[in-house]
Write an enzyme that holds these catalytic residues in place. Sequence first.
Site, PDB file in Angstrom:
ATOM      1  CB  SER A   1      -1.005   0.066   1.217  1.00 37.66           C
ATOM      2  OG  SER A   1      -1.781   1.204   1.304  1.00 37.66           O
TER       3      SER A   1
ATOM      4  CE  LYS B   1      -2.641  -2.543  -0.520  1.00 41.44           C
ATOM      5  NZ  LYS B   1      -3.714  -2.397  -1.461  1.00 41.44           N
TER       6      LYS B   1
ATOM      7  CG  HIS C   1      -4.821  -1.139   3.507  1.00 40.90           C
ATOM      8  ND1 HIS C   1      -5.149  -0.744   2.538  1.00 40.90           N
ATOM      9  CD2 HIS C   1      -4.059  -0.226   4.226  1.00 40.90           C
ATOM     10  CE1 HIS C   1      -4.309   0.406   2.467  1.00 40.90           C
ATOM     11  NE2 HIS C   1      -3.766   0.636   3.427  1.00 40.90           N
ATOM     12  CG  ASN C   2      -6.863  -1.725  -0.767  1.00 37.03           C
ATOM     13  OD1 ASN C   2      -6.081  -1.834   0.009  1.00 37.03           O
ATOM     14  ND2 ASN C   2      -7.004  -1.942  -2.155  1.00 37.03           N
TER      15      ASN C   2
ATOM     16  CD  GLU D   1      -7.594   3.347  -0.097  1.00 38.49           C
ATOM     17  OE1 GLU D   1      -7.656   3.319  -1.294  1.00 38.49           O
ATOM     18  OE2 GLU D   1      -6.453   2.643   0.293  1.00 38.49           O
TER      19      GLU D   1
END
Length: 481
Positions: free
Chosen positions: A133, A187, A190-191, A194
């Site tokens: 990232s 990940k 995480h996105n 986001e």
Amino acid sequence: MSDTTATADIGVTGLAVMGSNLARNFASKGFVTAVHNRSYSKTRALMADHGGDGQFVPSESAADFVASLKTPRKIIIMVKAGGPTDAVIDELSELLEPGDILIDGGNAKFADTIRREAAAKEKGINFVGCGISGGEEGALLGPSIMPGGSAEAYASLGPILEKISAHVDGAPCCTHIGENGAGHFVKMVHNGIEYADMQLIAEAYDLLRRGAGLEPAEIADIFAEWNAGELDSFLIEITAEVLRQVDAETGKPFVDVVVDAAGMKGTGTWTVQTALDLGVPVSGIAEAVFARGLSSSALQRSGAGELPGPNNAWSIKDKDAFVEDVRQALYASKIVAYAQGLDEIVAGAAEYNWDIDLGAVARIWRGGCIIRAVFLNRITEAYDGKAERPASLLFAPYFTSAVAGVQDSWRRVVAGAAQSGIPTPGFGAALAYYDGLRSPRLPAALIQGQRDFFGAHTYKRVDKDGTFHTLWSGDRTEVQA
């Protein structure tokens, strides 16, 4: 396969912007970096433009690329997810030896990573699904890195990745997440966070614009001020920059000449789909995904301006107080988004037998990545070194106190937005989740009764053990199922 002529410490195949920048990062940190691309023109361009960044070993063929690497070979694949990644894996696997390491640095589905890791293991090859990232700048200057795969692979690969990652307080923003698909799973979440974070910021902007009547340049100053406090984060920082931008052609604020239809590439959707499979409520993330979908629903939106709305506009008597209310509502909603994302990581770890350290995850998100924020230090503190982690981030003392201190503002904003017709799906979903979590009784008891009535799905009682069913079409007596 002989490696007597091998000189490269690590290789990168796939030299679009992310791959090129990652290769440059490796080389600038002192690693001899092998580079390869299906089209050799990109390899030549990298060498022509950035060959002075460090020591590179360019190769035109995959065979020469593999031969240029020291053993155990370490190759990062930076190509389009899906079929193209599988094609590269298949080609390279025929050239590698047992003990070599293939790393997928793209945004792959974690289930694909689990499949690929199992197939590679049969050949003795270590496969690492690695979340990266930070975008183009992070890839070049230091990203947040989330590698999965075996502990054996990380022992060899980890020191290299840690050196090229971002560093905060001297600590690398890279850690071994867990086996097989764990890195890409984290990940993905995480996105998803986001997505939620960006939606919440957009809602705050919309409230300040439509509710308080502020212009983009004024709102930019407000976001810059917020970035000096507990909302300090990369996304708040760049929001101020975007809102200050003026379109050169029209002289209008940049944000006013951009079509209001947000795109998405899949990871937010995967986060929600996976949460549904795991039975984890990530309503704030889901609403962020749906809000992007609504923004792009041109047909439905084309005639929607004729739909009736509230008669009265929001009457803001004290703009400074209103701005502070929005700030506090944003902070509370942001906490919920992280809480939901971390809950999904916990559920995924349990489902797939991964040993994931939430404190370490929060620590490596503090630098390099898109969602880096000062309050990740607080999340790290909530989980690091704790024998028992809280069932939710919202139960950690700091965050319990933080939400308690801002919830009046949060409620005023959500209620006022509803009354004035300004959509706040992220703020509203976060507040509804918070209230649902703190409610001693939920109306789910009624839903379970309905399910038993039409489908004999049974229910449990609060006053005794066992599972029961009521004979609704008969004498309505209760029987033990």
